[in-house]
Design an enzyme around this catalytic site. Structure first.
Site, mmCIF file in Angstrom:
data_model
loop_
_atom_site.group_PDB
_atom_site.id
_atom_site.type_symbol
_atom_site.label_atom_id
_atom_site.label_comp_id
_atom_site.label_asym_id
_atom_site.label_seq_id
_atom_site.Cartn_x
_atom_site.Cartn_y
_atom_site.Cartn_z
ATOM 1 N N LYS A 178 6.782 10.673 -5.206
ATOM 2 C CA LYS A 178 6.909 11.994 -5.949
ATOM 3 C C LYS A 178 5.426 11.955 -6.092
ATOM 4 O O LYS A 178 4.601 13.212 -6.482
ATOM 5 C CB LYS A 178 8.140 11.946 -7.256
ATOM 6 C CG LYS A 178 9.369 12.767 -6.845
ATOM 7 C CD LYS A 178 9.944 13.118 -8.199
ATOM 8 C CE LYS A 178 11.428 12.034 -8.154
ATOM 9 N NZ LYS A 178 11.237 10.955 -9.275
ATOM 10 N N LYS A 238 6.117 3.568 1.297
ATOM 11 C CA LYS A 238 7.214 4.870 0.200
ATOM 12 C C LYS A 238 6.354 6.484 0.249
ATOM 13 O O LYS A 238 5.768 7.012 -0.762
ATOM 14 C CB LYS A 238 7.590 4.177 -0.397
ATOM 15 C CG LYS A 238 8.835 5.089 -1.904
ATOM 16 C CD LYS A 238 9.087 3.612 -2.717
ATOM 17 C CE LYS A 238 9.117 4.407 -3.778
ATOM 18 N NZ LYS A 238 10.226 5.356 -4.881
ATOM 19 N N LYS A 265 3.064 -1.393 -11.776
ATOM 20 C CA LYS A 265 2.531 0.020 -12.835
ATOM 21 C C LYS A 265 1.974 -0.339 -13.778
ATOM 22 O O LYS A 265 1.122 0.794 -13.378
ATOM 23 C CB LYS A 265 3.722 0.593 -13.654
ATOM 24 C CG LYS A 265 5.404 1.117 -12.548
ATOM 25 C CD LYS A 265 6.302 2.473 -13.160
ATOM 26 C CE LYS A 265 6.924 3.608 -12.049
ATOM 27 N NZ LYS A 265 7.460 4.026 -12.040
#
Ligand code: AQP
Length: 334
Positions: free
Chosen positions: A200, A197, A114
């Site tokens: 959101k 994947k 991240k």
């Protein structure tokens, strides 16, 4: 009879959850809520590790909770609450951070991924200590099992290490939880990019099926999903990721086995198969969406449900925290 405890949560990081959250988490949570004493949290403190508009975060938090309920998590059977309503989460995270090695935290691959994705400007210390807060979430409830995706396994391992370290140093304060890793067949991929994947926070909306989308929009997205040129409805994750992903969604939403779906569509083209799946998606999410929107139409009632569930959660969490404060030697206020 006391049931083993289960803890899980999701971030309120979007206006709607996506089908991967539904299949990979909510469906499993729903099925586990009888056998386990379950705590399901909307982890809004975790969501603060990314930039948020305050009013939007509040709205996303309510929406996420409403979707838990609409998907079948019953607030009378499970404890469904908002993380920040139970102050013990942030407090225990601090205590646990003092027994977490810097190098240990620095090994977390999600932080590396991240922080590389966000860049130095967007990488905050909260993102670095995220796994410690997650450990606090889990350990506060004396959790026995934590159902998680493969990507969270390392965080649950850290949670176990912290629980064992604390218990060895201060006495048995925590149950050491076991991660229950979701099956690969529960992993859902992006409809336009079926090797990534479904998420959101996907860059493009076209490959994401949202629970709260208009069913007609979801049906269109299914019809436009990327497939391949072979024309056979057959599961092969390596060479047919698009079709395999659609088969996975079909099977998960109907409770059918993949071979039986392959048989049904043998000799028929992708158009028919996609039409069939679009119908399944509309039938499944139409009612979930309506229930969620009904709940959101009465935010006062939803907030009352969340408040009483938070009280229930706080009872358990505060008992653990109080024991921890005693064990580490904090002077109690008289
Ligand atoms: N594509 C997926 N397939 C199966 N399961 C999935 N989950 C998420 N995406 C898929 C499961 O849903 C829960 C959500 O956890 P989270 O909200 O803490 O964050 P996440 O895993 O990072 O989910 P998203 O949707 O990709 O959110 P963002 O974009 O905000 O990071 C977990 O149980 C996860 O396994």
């Amino acid at each position: 009879m006391t049931r083993p405890r289960l803890y899980s949560g999701m971030q309120p990081s979007a206006d709607s959850l996506q089908v991967g959250n539904y299949i990979g988490a909510l469906l499993q949570w729903r099925d586990l809520q009888d056998a386990y004493e379950a705590f399901f949290s909307v982890v809004d403190l975790h969501a603060l590790t990314q930039p948020n508009d305050p009013a939007e975060l509040r709205e996303k938090t309510r929406r996420t909770a409403a979707q838990y309920i609409a998907a079948g998590i019953e607030p009378s059977r499970s404890t469904l609450y908002v993380q920040s309503h139970v102050r013990a989460h942030a407090e225990l995270a601090w205590i646990l951070s003092t027994i977490t090695g810097f190098g240990e935290a620095n090994r977390m691959t999600q932080f590396k991924d991240k922080s590389a994705r966000y860049g130095t400007d967007q990488t905050n210390v909260g993102l670095f200590t995220y796994p410690v807060l997650m450990a606090a979430d889990i350990l506060l409830y004396q959790t026995d099992i934590v159902p998680v995706g493969d990507d969270q396994k390392q965080h649950v391992e850290l949670t176990r290490d912290l629980a064992e370290r604390f218990n060895a140093r201060y006495g048995a304060a925590f149950t050491v939880p076991i991660p229950v890793i979701q099956k690969e067949t529960a992993r859902i991929y992006d409809l336009q990019n079926p090797t990534a994947k479904m998420s959101k926070s996907a860059e493009s909306d076209a490959g994401v099926l949202w629970l709260l989308d208009d069913p007609a929009v979801s049906a269109k997205k299914v019809m436009r999903a990327v497939t391949d040129s072979e024309g056979t409805v057959r599961y092969d994750r390596e060479s047919k990721p698009g079709v395999s992903n659609l088969l996975t969604i079909y099977a998960a939403l109907t409770g059918r086995q993949i071979p039986s779906i392959e048989d049904e569509y043998a000799g028929r083209g992708y158009g028919d198969f996609k039409k069939g799946l679009a119908e399944v998606v509309v039938n499944e999410f139409g009612p979930v969406r309506e229930r969620a929107l009904d709940l959101l139409a009465d935010p006062g009632e939803l907030d009352r449900v969340l408040a009483s569930n938070a009280d229930r959660a706080a009872e358990v969490a505060d008992a653990t925290l109080s024991d921890v404060y005693d064990r580490v030697g904090l002077l109690r206020r008289s």
